[in-house]
Design an enzyme around this catalytic site. Structure first.
Site, mmCIF file in Angstrom:
data_model
loop_
_atom_site.group_PDB
_atom_site.id
_atom_site.type_symbol
_atom_site.label_atom_id
_atom_site.label_comp_id
_atom_site.label_asym_id
_atom_site.label_seq_id
_atom_site.Cartn_x
_atom_site.Cartn_y
_atom_site.Cartn_z
ATOM 1 N N HIS A 30 0.863 -1.182 0.000
ATOM 2 C CA HIS A 30 0.000 0.000 0.000
ATOM 3 C C HIS A 30 0.895 1.226 0.000
ATOM 4 O O HIS A 30 1.943 1.226 0.640
ATOM 5 C CB HIS A 30 -0.899 0.009 1.248
ATOM 6 N N ASP A 43 -7.883 -5.031 0.263
ATOM 7 C CA ASP A 43 -8.387 -5.828 -0.862
ATOM 8 C C ASP A 43 -8.018 -7.301 -0.771
ATOM 9 O O ASP A 43 -8.571 -8.126 -1.480
ATOM 10 C CB ASP A 43 -7.835 -5.281 -2.183
HETATM 11 N N1 COA Z 1 4.155 -7.781 -4.539
HETATM 12 C C1 COA Z 1 5.488 -7.959 -4.565
HETATM 13 N N2 COA Z 1 6.371 -6.962 -4.295
HETATM 14 C C2 COA Z 1 5.858 -5.777 -3.996
HETATM 15 C C3 COA Z 1 4.478 -5.538 -3.951
HETATM 16 C C4 COA Z 1 3.619 -6.595 -4.247
HETATM 17 N N3 COA Z 1 2.298 -6.449 -4.215
HETATM 18 N N4 COA Z 1 4.267 -4.242 -3.638
HETATM 19 C C5 COA Z 1 5.472 -3.685 -3.485
HETATM 20 N N5 COA Z 1 6.429 -4.594 -3.693
HETATM 21 C C6 COA Z 1 7.874 -4.404 -3.606
HETATM 22 C C7 COA Z 1 8.394 -3.639 -4.822
HETATM 23 O O1 COA Z 1 8.746 -4.492 -5.876
HETATM 24 C C8 COA Z 1 9.575 -2.891 -4.245
HETATM 25 O O2 COA Z 1 10.640 -3.821 -4.134
HETATM 26 P P1 COA Z 1 12.171 -3.343 -4.384
HETATM 27 O O3 COA Z 1 12.415 -2.263 -3.382
HETATM 28 O O4 COA Z 1 12.974 -4.563 -4.172
HETATM 29 O O5 COA Z 1 12.193 -2.826 -5.792
HETATM 30 C C9 COA Z 1 9.120 -2.561 -2.821
HETATM 31 O O6 COA Z 1 8.146 -3.554 -2.490
HETATM 32 C C10 COA Z 1 8.503 -1.184 -2.689
HETATM 33 O O7 COA Z 1 7.557 -1.018 -3.756
HETATM 34 P P2 COA Z 1 6.913 0.366 -4.165
HETATM 35 O O8 COA Z 1 6.392 0.280 -5.545
HETATM 36 O O9 COA Z 1 7.872 1.483 -3.847
HETATM 37 O O10 COA Z 1 5.729 0.470 -3.168
HETATM 38 P P3 COA Z 1 4.576 1.501 -3.273
HETATM 39 O O11 COA Z 1 4.246 1.859 -1.880
HETATM 40 O O12 COA Z 1 4.901 2.609 -4.174
HETATM 41 O O13 COA Z 1 3.411 0.681 -3.981
HETATM 42 C C11 COA Z 1 1.354 -0.382 -4.390
HETATM 43 C C12 COA Z 1 2.186 0.482 -3.426
HETATM 44 C C13 COA Z 1 -0.045 -0.534 -3.781
HETATM 45 C C14 COA Z 1 1.217 0.333 -5.738
HETATM 46 C C15 COA Z 1 2.017 -1.764 -4.570
HETATM 47 O O14 COA Z 1 2.256 -2.342 -3.307
HETATM 48 C C16 COA Z 1 1.219 -2.715 -5.449
HETATM 49 O O15 COA Z 1 1.317 -2.629 -6.671
HETATM 50 N N6 COA Z 1 0.404 -3.647 -4.831
HETATM 51 C C17 COA Z 1 -0.390 -4.587 -5.554
HETATM 52 C C18 COA Z 1 -1.675 -3.976 -6.076
HETATM 53 C C19 COA Z 1 -2.689 -3.685 -4.994
HETATM 54 O O16 COA Z 1 -2.994 -4.518 -4.165
HETATM 55 N N7 COA Z 1 -3.264 -2.468 -5.032
HETATM 56 C C20 COA Z 1 -4.300 -2.054 -4.108
HETATM 57 C C21 COA Z 1 -3.787 -1.108 -3.110
HETATM 58 S S1 COA Z 1 -5.073 -0.694 -1.968
#
Ligand code: COA
Length: 387
Positions: free
Chosen positions: A268, A322
């Site tokens: 998140h 979710d």
């Molecule tokens: N599965 C696997 N790895 C994940 C992940 C996931 N769902 N979410 C984040 N990571 C990892 C990234 O690859 C990154 O790894 P790295 O540092 O080795 O490159 C690290 O965690 C940080 O990721 P980042 O993109 O900076 O996190 P964020 O806070 O910007 O992203 C989301 C948040 C929600 C966009 C992301 O977690 C995601 O895409 N989740 C899945 C979709 C989802 O459930 N969305 C609904 C949200 S309510």
């Protein structure tokens, strides 16, 4: 033209405050969510969606008389006009329920024109009218469309049921038992508000132009319809179905992580620990499983949570709301494409709270851009532009 302040440039406006608000608060490190200062866990345990909506919009817990009056108004306004049902009959059978909802809420604006004050705003009685009509009618619009697309007549709302129970009844024709009604009620409570997110911002951008509130809600529903905002629980179910059995979870996750693919329902932007809403829904679902038997799909989800606790947990990636909500909705017999409309039925309370809070305070949103194009470009005649 105002010169862009390059120091403030933040794609997606990440970290840029756009309003001052006292509606909700998140501490992503601690996994804390508060509505008007009250912990979400407390509201999930002790409140109802109706009361929580009042709290969000009016900024205080209602007295018994205030809640009774609000609840009675909501029940009274559940019905939708036959002309709106007639419009819905013309929608294509394959119309996504979110698209239908967005259209239907815009249509509400045509049926209920609102008196404006001389300054273009609305008085408190009109605000109340919008609040009640929007919250009361959204579930009816969703349920009516869900039935009509299947060729069935819509089921009229019942005044003797709570907001959540009535929605379930209009959708299925059956009155939910107390536990199912409670689960839906809590799902609505935990989805009702979440600080400044994309759909709430869309609501306020439209509101800042002075657009009527039904149009603003329609804009917010449009923003919520995108899979990066409202649709992750559908993706979680798809993944769990693909995995199929608990024993296949480990290899599936290992493969995903090796390919650096994202696992839906985990992570998140704000929460860096487990989303408190996921914990709440999970707890209620455990009660349902105790009563009605286990759910193999849930076991796969739990195994994934266990498997990723060490690896992803270290990076602050934990189950979000979710991760478990879709599993629960499916167990309640709700079709997958209604998951996001249910989110909208809940979130409309938060959207309206922000709208009311900002009435008369909003300056029209007019950010700027960093222009990367050319200047004084020649107008090349068509015949000289090549094939
Ligand atoms: N599965 C696997 N790895 C994940 C992940 C996931 N769902 N979410 C984040 N990571 C990892 C990234 O690859 C990154 O790894 P790295 O540092 O080795 O490159 C690290 O965690 C940080 O990721 P980042 O993109 O900076 O996190 P964020 O806070 O910007 O992203 C989301 C948040 C929600 C966009 C992301 O977690 C995601 O895409 N989740 C899945 C979709 C989802 O459930 N969305 C609904 C949200 S309510």
């Amino acid at each position: 033209m105002t010169k862009p302040n390059l120091a403030c440039y933040s794609p997606g406006l990440a970290g840029i405050p756009v309003v001052e608000s006292s509606i909700s608060y998140i501490d992503g490190e601690k996994g804390l969510l508060e509505y008007r200062g009250i912990h979400i866990e407390t509201l999930a345990e002790q409140s109802s969606f109706e009361e929580t909506a009042y709290l969000l919009i009016y900024g205080k817990l209602p007295t018994r008389a205030e809640l009774d009056a609000f609840d009675a108004e909501l029940r009274h306004h559940r019905r939708i006009k036959f002309r709106i049902r007639d419009v819905m009959k013309q929608y294509p059978e394959h119309a996504h329920p979110m698209d239908a909802l967005q259209a239907n809420v815009a249509i509400l604006g045509m049926f209920y024109p609102l008196p404006r004050l001389l300054n273009g705003g609305y008085d408190e009685a009109t605000v109340r009218d919008v609040v009640v009509k929007a919250i009361a009618k959204l579930p009816t619009l969703v349920a009516a469309h869900a039935r009509m697309r299947a060729g069935d007549d819509p089921i009229p709302p019942r005044d003797d049921l709570s907001h959540a129970a009535n929605f379930y009844y209009m959708l299925t024709g059956e009155e939910p038992d107390a536990l199912v009604a409670r689960i839906l009620d809590v799902a609505l409570i935990v989805h009702a508000e979440h600080t400044m997110n994309a759909s709430t911002f869309a609501m306020l951008v439209a509101a800042s132009t002075g657009a009527d509130p039904f149009t603003c809600i329609s804009a917010a529903i449009g923003a919520l319809s995108g899979p990066r905002h409202g649709g992750a629980n559908e993706a979680v179910l798809k993944m769990l179905d693909e995995i199929g059995t608990v024993d296949r979870a480990e290899s599936y996750i290992e493969e995903k992580l090796a390919k650096k693919e994202r696992i839906p329902g985990l992570g998140h932007r704000i929460y860096k620990t487990k989303d408190p809403r996921a914990t709440l829904l999970q707890r209620l679902y455990a009660e349902l499983m105790e009563k009605e038997g286990p759910d193999p799909t849930y076991e796969i989800a739990r195994r994934i949570e266990e498997l990723t606790r060490e690896t992803l947990g270290k990076k602050g990636v934990w189950p979000n709301v979710d991760f478990y909500s879709g599993i629960i909705y499916r167990r309640l017999g709700i079709p997958t494409d209604l998951f996001t409309p249910i989110f909208a039925i809940a979130r409309v309370a938060g959207w309206l709270a922000h709208w009311r809070e900002q009435l008369g305070r909003l300056r029209i949103f007019r950010p700027t851009q960093i222009y990367t194009g050319t200047h004084g470009a020649p107008y090349v005649p068509m015949e000289e532009r090549g094939a």
